[in-house]
Design an enzyme around this catalytic site. Structure first.
Site, short mmCIF file in Angstrom:
data_model
loop_
_atom_site.label_atom_id
_atom_site.label_comp_id
_atom_site.label_asym_id
_atom_site.label_seq_id
_atom_site.Cartn_x
_atom_site.Cartn_y
_atom_site.Cartn_z
N THR A 1 -12.57 -18.92 -35.66
CA THR A 1 -11.70 -18.23 -34.69
C THR A 1 -11.93 -16.72 -34.76
O THR A 1 -12.08 -16.05 -33.74
CB THR A 1 -10.22 -18.55 -35.00
OG1 THR A 1 -10.05 -19.96 -34.88
CG2 THR A 1 -9.27 -17.83 -34.06
N SER B 1 -18.57 -21.78 -38.73
CA SER B 1 -17.37 -21.91 -39.56
C SER B 1 -17.67 -22.77 -40.78
O SER B 1 -18.31 -23.83 -40.66
CB SER B 1 -16.24 -22.55 -38.73
OG SER B 1 -15.12 -22.81 -39.53
N ALA B 2 -17.18 -22.35 -41.95
CA ALA B 2 -17.52 -23.04 -43.21
C ALA B 2 -16.90 -24.42 -43.30
O ALA B 2 -17.55 -25.37 -43.76
CB ALA B 2 -17.04 -22.19 -44.39
N HIS B 3 -15.63 -24.56 -42.88
CA HIS B 3 -14.95 -25.83 -43.19
C HIS B 3 -15.39 -26.99 -42.31
O HIS B 3 -15.02 -28.13 -42.55
CB HIS B 3 -13.42 -25.65 -43.16
CG HIS B 3 -12.82 -25.49 -41.80
ND1 HIS B 3 -12.18 -26.51 -41.15
CD2 HIS B 3 -12.76 -24.43 -40.97
CE1 HIS B 3 -11.73 -26.08 -39.98
NE2 HIS B 3 -12.08 -24.81 -39.85
N CYS C 1 -3.88 -30.39 -29.75
CA CYS C 1 -3.98 -28.95 -29.87
C CYS C 1 -3.59 -28.60 -31.30
O CYS C 1 -3.15 -29.44 -32.07
CB CYS C 1 -3.12 -28.23 -28.84
SG CYS C 1 -1.39 -28.29 -29.19
N1 PLP Z 1 -14.73 -23.24 -32.14
C1 PLP Z 1 -14.81 -24.57 -32.10
C2 PLP Z 1 -15.73 -25.23 -31.15
C3 PLP Z 1 -14.00 -25.34 -32.94
O1 PLP Z 1 -14.07 -26.68 -32.90
C4 PLP Z 1 -13.11 -24.68 -33.83
C5 PLP Z 1 -12.20 -25.45 -34.70
O2 PLP Z 1 -11.84 -26.56 -34.41
C6 PLP Z 1 -13.10 -23.27 -33.84
C7 PLP Z 1 -13.92 -22.58 -32.98
C8 PLP Z 1 -12.20 -22.52 -34.77
O3 PLP Z 1 -12.77 -22.50 -36.07
P1 PLP Z 1 -11.86 -22.20 -37.35
O4 PLP Z 1 -11.00 -23.40 -37.56
O5 PLP Z 1 -12.86 -22.00 -38.45
O6 PLP Z 1 -11.09 -20.97 -37.06
#
Ligand code: PLP
Length: 389
Positions: free
Chosen positions: A72, A203-205, A330
């Site tokens: 994010t 994103s790491a997780h 969501c």
């Molecule tokens: N972008 C996409 C396509 C995602 O699926 C997600 C999380 O589900 C994100 C961004 C956000 O990532 P984070 O959870 O690491 O903030």
């Protein structure tokens, strides 16, 4: 509930053992990466190792990696009107995004709302290239410079976007291109130069690292978005604040593992997903596969039992030992109509029934067997309730 099957990797993946070990090692070490003493230098070296590993995951220059707190923040950092490239200030007048982007792109950007244009998608959720061309031509013709953001693959459906083509067309009009690769990096081999984008969020997780780390990766290390936070000079002045070293170290370790087995894992996981989908479709003709004959992530299935609310199916599966998610979920956990399925023109009755099953690095054949068994137990009851409603 001793035996569970986890099919929600698109929400988050279990932490890989290598990432856990790197996280614990970093937790045991003391030292701020900005300090000049030995402890500080050791921490700096941990961060730099992770930076090289994350860069290698997408074939980037490590100097282009800006560590963030997750996908994010990476999206928010990248989607700004204000950039610097070396000594040159770059300003973007409009942001073009596809209608199926994650909320982190749709809502996380730093452009004023009246300078954002949402591009339509086709029935499979792929951005309409003609609409992109028309928007690029209109804005360029009126002297406006565009930043374009189209995701590499969708988190709800797994549908892969034609991002290389988007980048080619956008660059021809002088636009800058960002892609949200959060669902792809570590799941399939990715190269930032092959995709041809200027900026990529990861994103790491989602790839077996710990929560709390992500990165915005610039193909050109001299390209610098205006920072989100003001403060210290960390990340070459692009992301202020002492680094989350344990999460960054775990991110690097997970990225290295994921890169080493991305191709083999993608094939293995694809075979699991195919076996599950064909068994379910053969046994339950009522099940609708929302996107099938299209290029999509090897791990994701988006299915619906029309007329049975997604949350009812997810709860029934959960009680029987399978963790899935509502395609329309969501982040608050409440189920709202999915903007992705709506943009694809999926009828509401089906969209509200859409569930997502997503495999990952820890999935195996036993997960497919157990899920088929669970569907056999729960679907007849769900269909009886639908008939009685
Ligand atoms: N972008 C996409 C396509 C995602 O699926 C997600 C999380 O589900 C994100 C961004 C956000 O990532 P984070 O959870 O690491 O903030």
């Amino acid at each position: 509930m001793s035996e569970r099957t986890y099919l929600d990797h698109n929400a988050t993946s279990p932490v890989r053992p290598e990432a856990r070990a790197a996280l614990l090692d970093a937790l045991d070490a003391t030292g701020n990466g900005s300090s000049v003493h030995g402890e500080g230098r050791a921490t700096r070296s941990t961060i730099d190792t992770a930076r090289r590993r994350v860069a290698a995951l997408v074939g980037a220059d490590p100097r282009g990696v800006i560590f963030t707190a997750g996908g994010t923040e990476a999206d928010t950092l990248g989607l700004t009107p204000d950039y610097q490239c070396g000594e040159e200030a770059l300003t973007f007048d409009v942001l073009l995004v596809s209608a199926v982007e994650h909320a982190a792109v749709l809502r996380g950007h730093r452009f004023p709302a009246d300078r954002v244009e949402v591009l339509p998608v086709d029935a499979r959720g792929r951005v309409l290239l003609d609409a992109l061309d028309a928007a690029l031509e209109r804005h360029a013709g009126e002297g406006r410079r565009a930043l374009v953001s189209v995701m590499l693959a969708n988190n709800e459906t797994g549908v892969v976007q034609p991002v290389a083509e988007v980048a080619r067309r956008a660059h021809a009009h002088g636009a800058l291109v960002h892609t949200d690769a959060v669902q792809v990096a570590g799941r399939m081999p990715v190269s930032i130069s092959d995709v041809g984008v200027d900026l990529m969020s990861v994103s790491a997780h989602k790839l077996g690292g710990a929560p709390g780390a992500g990165a915005l990766i610039a193909a050109d290390p001299d390209l610098r978005p205006a920072p989100v936070f003001a403060g210290g000079g960390q990340e070459r002045g692009r992301r202020a604040g002492s680094e989350n070293v344990p999460a960054i170290a775990a991110f690097g370790a997970a990225a290295e593992c994921a890169a080493a087995c991305a191709e083999a894992d993608a094939m293995r996981i694809h075979a699991l997903r195919e076996r599950l989908e064909s068994a379910l479709r053969c046994e339950f003709p009522e099940l609708v596969l929302l996107v099938g004959d299209v290029d999509r992530l090897p791990n994701t299935s988006c299915l619906a039992l029309p007329g049975v609310p997604a949350e009812t199916v997810v709860i029934a599966l959960d009680l029987a030992g399978v963790a899935a998610s509502a395609g329309a979920a969501c982040s608050s956990g409440k189920v709202a109509a999915s903007h992705v399925l709506e943009a694809m023109g999926v009828p509401e009755r089906i969209a509200r029934s859409a569930i997502r099953l997503s495999f990952g690095w820890s999935s195996g054949e036993e997960d497919v067997d157990r899920t088929i068994g669970v569907f056999r137990r729960v679907v007849p009851g769900l269909l009886r309730r639908r008939a009685a409603a």
